[in-house]
Design a protein around this motif. Structure first.
Motif, short mmCIF file in Angstrom:
data_model
loop_
_atom_site.label_atom_id
_atom_site.label_comp_id
_atom_site.label_asym_id
_atom_site.label_seq_id
_atom_site.Cartn_x
_atom_site.Cartn_y
_atom_site.Cartn_z
N ILE A 139 0.81 -1.10 -0.09
CA ILE A 139 -0.01 0.02 0.00
C ILE A 139 0.89 1.15 -0.07
O ILE A 139 0.40 2.45 -0.34
CB ILE A 139 -1.03 -0.06 1.03
CG1 ILE A 139 -0.28 0.09 2.33
CG2 ILE A 139 -1.98 -1.06 1.10
CD1 ILE A 139 -1.15 0.19 3.66
N HIS A 143 0.04 5.24 -1.17
CA HIS A 143 0.09 6.24 -0.24
C HIS A 143 0.82 7.43 -0.75
O HIS A 143 0.64 8.45 -0.61
CB HIS A 143 0.68 5.63 1.06
CG HIS A 143 0.63 6.59 2.36
ND1 HIS A 143 -0.43 7.09 2.80
CD2 HIS A 143 1.97 7.25 2.79
CE1 HIS A 143 0.13 8.01 3.90
NE2 HIS A 143 1.44 8.07 3.78
N ILE A 148 -3.27 7.95 2.24
CA ILE A 148 -4.22 7.09 2.69
C ILE A 148 -4.88 7.48 4.03
O ILE A 148 -4.03 8.10 5.12
CB ILE A 148 -3.65 5.69 3.04
CG1 ILE A 148 -3.26 4.79 1.91
CG2 ILE A 148 -4.62 4.60 3.98
CD1 ILE A 148 -2.35 3.51 2.11
N GLN A 149 -6.12 7.53 4.23
CA GLN A 149 -6.84 8.22 5.29
C GLN A 149 -7.02 7.14 6.49
O GLN A 149 -7.00 7.25 7.79
CB GLN A 149 -8.16 8.87 5.03
CG GLN A 149 -8.14 9.84 3.95
CD GLN A 149 -7.51 11.09 4.07
OE1 GLN A 149 -7.98 11.66 5.33
NE2 GLN A 149 -6.36 11.64 3.72
N ARG A 150 -7.29 5.91 5.95
CA ARG A 150 -7.96 5.15 6.81
C ARG A 150 -7.59 3.47 6.52
O ARG A 150 -7.74 3.34 4.91
CB ARG A 150 -9.34 5.01 7.35
CG ARG A 150 -9.80 3.98 8.27
CD ARG A 150 -11.18 4.25 8.73
NE ARG A 150 -11.56 3.22 9.87
CZ ARG A 150 -12.60 2.61 9.53
NH1 ARG A 150 -13.49 2.53 8.38
NH2 ARG A 150 -13.11 1.85 10.64
N ILE A 151 -7.20 2.65 7.24
CA ILE A 151 -6.97 1.15 6.52
C ILE A 151 -7.89 0.29 7.64
O ILE A 151 -7.71 0.22 8.63
CB ILE A 151 -5.32 0.72 6.96
CG1 ILE A 151 -4.50 1.74 6.24
CG2 ILE A 151 -5.14 -0.84 6.46
CD1 ILE A 151 -2.90 1.62 6.58
N LEU A 249 -8.92 0.31 1.89
CA LEU A 249 -8.35 1.68 2.02
C LEU A 249 -9.10 2.83 1.74
O LEU A 249 -9.98 2.85 0.98
CB LEU A 249 -7.03 1.70 0.99
CG LEU A 249 -5.78 0.88 0.87
CD1 LEU A 249 -5.12 0.81 -0.06
CD2 LEU A 249 -5.32 0.79 2.59
N GLU A 250 -9.27 3.72 2.58
CA GLU A 250 -9.95 5.15 2.41
C GLU A 250 -8.89 6.26 1.99
O GLU A 250 -7.83 6.58 2.79
CB GLU A 250 -10.80 5.23 3.73
CG GLU A 250 -11.93 6.28 3.45
CD GLU A 250 -12.81 6.33 4.64
OE1 GLU A 250 -12.97 5.44 5.40
OE2 GLU A 250 -12.93 7.55 5.00
N PHE A 251 -9.36 6.98 0.86
CA PHE A 251 -8.59 8.11 0.52
C PHE A 251 -9.44 9.29 0.89
O PHE A 251 -10.74 9.30 0.85
CB PHE A 251 -8.12 7.88 -0.75
CG PHE A 251 -7.10 6.71 -0.81
CD1 PHE A 251 -5.80 7.09 -1.24
CD2 PHE A 251 -7.72 5.56 -1.46
CE1 PHE A 251 -5.05 5.71 -1.05
CE2 PHE A 251 -6.99 4.46 -1.50
CZ PHE A 251 -5.47 4.45 -1.52
#
Ligand code: A2P
Length: 346
Positions: A139, A143, A148-151, A249-251
């Protein structure tokens, strides 16, 4: 003549130790001398290196004299006991245990992600947890394009993570069950053959097990993002070798699967494995014995416009442990970082 190095493997007889030995040979590490260290139980045995039988000796302080690099994989308490003594004797210790990973003075390194951290070492460098290494390699390239905001990770971890004895136990359990007998459990708390269970590391007050918190805390340290939002559920599955992970993953903005694929095609240590027609994606059986982390099933998260789903498999013993450690040793050699610069700078 190019410099050569005296290396000791602490825990040479274990699952990771024997892989370290094989990798030093196959990658032709510039060795002047190789010492194989284990517990007194293994003293007097031999292991083969480049066709030669090398003796395994019990670990004592004298064993580290004249050693440049110690590759340690003998468990946390053994590392805590011997790593400081090895550093005192002038060696750099690359430690595979969790003993020093979160120590702010100890770099935690995945060479594809944060090689620059190696320059800060004071004698000990930590090799991250296997699931964290595999996830980081896959990841980090994304990134770099968009933070990446949240995994959210779910792992499917093989028996190899618990050592050579645990791998043997799963085979014996499978044979016992097929023979209609009751399987024995020693390395694991419950039978793993034809079963699975939440990861057997200790539970914490937060309800997470230690393995899950390693993924949280170590990823933050390696990425250099102390408040990165990471959560994980770790599960032990009856696979002998190679871990799998489902990662969400959250972007901040949408990240298209095509853009992710393009980035991962070029990423070091990653192999894209996707045949949508054949429904063929990474499997632990294919990842076993391989250096690369296999990544596939990259798709848009239907539940979130800025979410991305991916699936990976990686050899826990290789990239998840031994290979990463040998790559760190190669990094120290190539960048001439064997002397602890941080300590000298004080
Ligand atoms: P030994 O084989 O002599 O017990 P694994 O992770 O596959 O279980 O392997 C653990 C490794 O750590 C083995 O090489 C084991 O050696 C080694 N080891 C375990 N305890 C000690 C100790 N007290 N001192 C040195 N090595 C140890």
């Amino acid at each position: 003549m190019d410099r050569t190095y005296s290396v000791a493997i602490l825990g040479a007889t274990g699952a990771v130790g024997t892989e370290l030995l094989a990798l030093l040979e196959s990658r032709n590490f510039p060795l002047s001398n190789l010492k194989l260290l284990a517990s007194p139980r293994s003293a007097g045995t031999t292991l083969t290196f480049k066709g030669e039988a090398l003796p395994v000796t019990a670990t004592d302080a004298a064993a580290f004299e004249g050693v440049d690099i110690v590759l340690a994989s003998a468990g946390g308490s053994t590392s805590k006991l011997w790593a400081p003594k090895a550093v005192e004797a002038g060696a750099v210790v690359i430690d595979n245990s969790s003993a020093f990973r979160m120590d702010p003075q100890v770099p935690l390194i995945v060479p594809e992600v944060n090689p620059e951290a190696a320059a800060q070492h004071r004698g000990i460098i930590a090799n991250p947890n296997c699931t964290t290494i595999l996830m980081s390699v896959a990841i980090w390239p994304l990134h770099q394009i968009q933070p990446i905001q949240r995994i959210v990770a779910a792992t499917y971890q093989s028996a190899s993570g618990a050592g050579a004895r645990a791998m043997e136990e799963v085979k014996q359990q499978a044979q016992a069950i097929l023979a209609g007998e009751t399987p024995k459990t020693e390395a694991f708390p419950y039978p793993l053959a034809f079963n699975l269970f939440p990861h057997n590391s200790a539970l914490t007050d937060q309800g997470y097990c230690e393995e899950e918190l390693k993924m949280v805390n170590e990823t933050r340290k390696i990425f250099g993002v102390p408040d990165l939002r990471v959560t994980a559920t770790c599960v032990r599955v009856p696979v002998l070798r190679a871990h799998s992970e489902a990662i969400n993953l959250e972007f901040a903005q949408p990240f298209s699967p095509e853009a992710a694929r393009e980035a991962l095609k070029q990423a070091p240590g990653v192999k894209l494995v996707e045949d949508w027609q054949a429904n063929y994606f990474p499997m632990p059986i294919d990842a076993s014995g391989q250096d690369d982390v296999l990544v596939g099933r990259i798709r848009q998260d239907l539940s979130h416009p800025c979410g991305l789903e991916l699936w990976l498999c990686g050899d826990q013993i290789r990239k998840g442990a031994a290979l990463n450690a040998v790559q760190i040793a190669e990094l120290l050699v190539h960048k001439n970082l064997l002397k602890p610069t941080a300590a000298i700078a004080q």
